[in-house]
Scaffold this motif. Structure first.
Motif, mmCIF file in Angstrom:
data_model
loop_
_atom_site.group_PDB
_atom_site.id
_atom_site.type_symbol
_atom_site.label_atom_id
_atom_site.label_comp_id
_atom_site.label_asym_id
_atom_site.label_seq_id
_atom_site.Cartn_x
_atom_site.Cartn_y
_atom_site.Cartn_z
ATOM 1 N N GLU A 8 0.836 -1.208 0.000
ATOM 2 C CA GLU A 8 0.000 0.000 0.000
ATOM 3 C C GLU A 8 0.870 1.256 0.000
ATOM 4 O O GLU A 8 0.581 2.220 -0.709
ATOM 5 N N ARG A 11 2.312 1.660 -3.406
ATOM 6 C CA ARG A 11 1.274 2.127 -4.336
ATOM 7 C C ARG A 11 1.054 3.632 -4.193
ATOM 8 O O ARG A 11 0.992 4.358 -5.175
ATOM 9 N N ARG A 12 0.963 4.121 -2.941
ATOM 10 C CA ARG A 12 0.776 5.558 -2.694
ATOM 11 C C ARG A 12 1.967 6.366 -3.182
ATOM 12 O O ARG A 12 1.793 7.438 -3.766
#
Length: 148
Positions: A8, A11-12
């Protein structure tokens, strides 16, 4: 769970890198448009909103640039030189120069849309309150992304 949190986070971070790239491209195109308009003003019929043939060439070039940029909103400013207007009413909402500036913005937006620009356009006539490049009459552009 740690692996999911790392994915995550990655991804950010990738989203932020993409957004930064997009903003750089937008700034580059905005700079190109500003430079081009400073050298090749959109010419209008005197005292009217009709774009003259030389001005249409400029608007077509701007349309090409706008179609290549990942932007959602374009702000267009209409600037005039109120040199002939010496009364205290100069650049008030009823000032004829401000009325002309707004009409010229509408003409430019109509032509940009006719040239296939998918952007949302907002216009603001400044008359002579915010002159650009001295006392010249011109149209200025500012590009915005989703988050702005």
């Amino acid at each position: 769970q740690w692996a999911a949190e790392m994915r995550e986070r990655e991804r950010r971070e990738e989203e932020l890198r993409e957004q930064e790239k997009r903003l750089k491209v937008m700034q580059n195109i905005e700079d190109q448009i500003t430079e081009y308009v400073a050298k090749n003003q959109i010419e209008f019929a005197p005292g009217k909103s009709e774009i003259l043939p030389a001005g249409k060439i400029v608007v077509k070039k701007i349309a090409e640039l706008l179609k290549a940029v990942p932007t959602d909103r374009v702000e267009i400013g209409g600037h005039t030189n109120c040199l002939a207007e010496t009364t205290k009413e100069a650049c008030e909402p009823t000032c004829r120069f401000l009325t002309i500036a707004n009409a010229r913005i509408r003409s430019v937006v109509e032509m940009l849309k006719a040239e296939g620009c998918p952007n949302e356009f907002n216009g603001q006539g400044f008359g002579c309150k915010h002159p650009k490049f001295g006392a010249q009459r011109l149209v200025s552009f500012k590009l915005f992304a989703h988050s702005q």
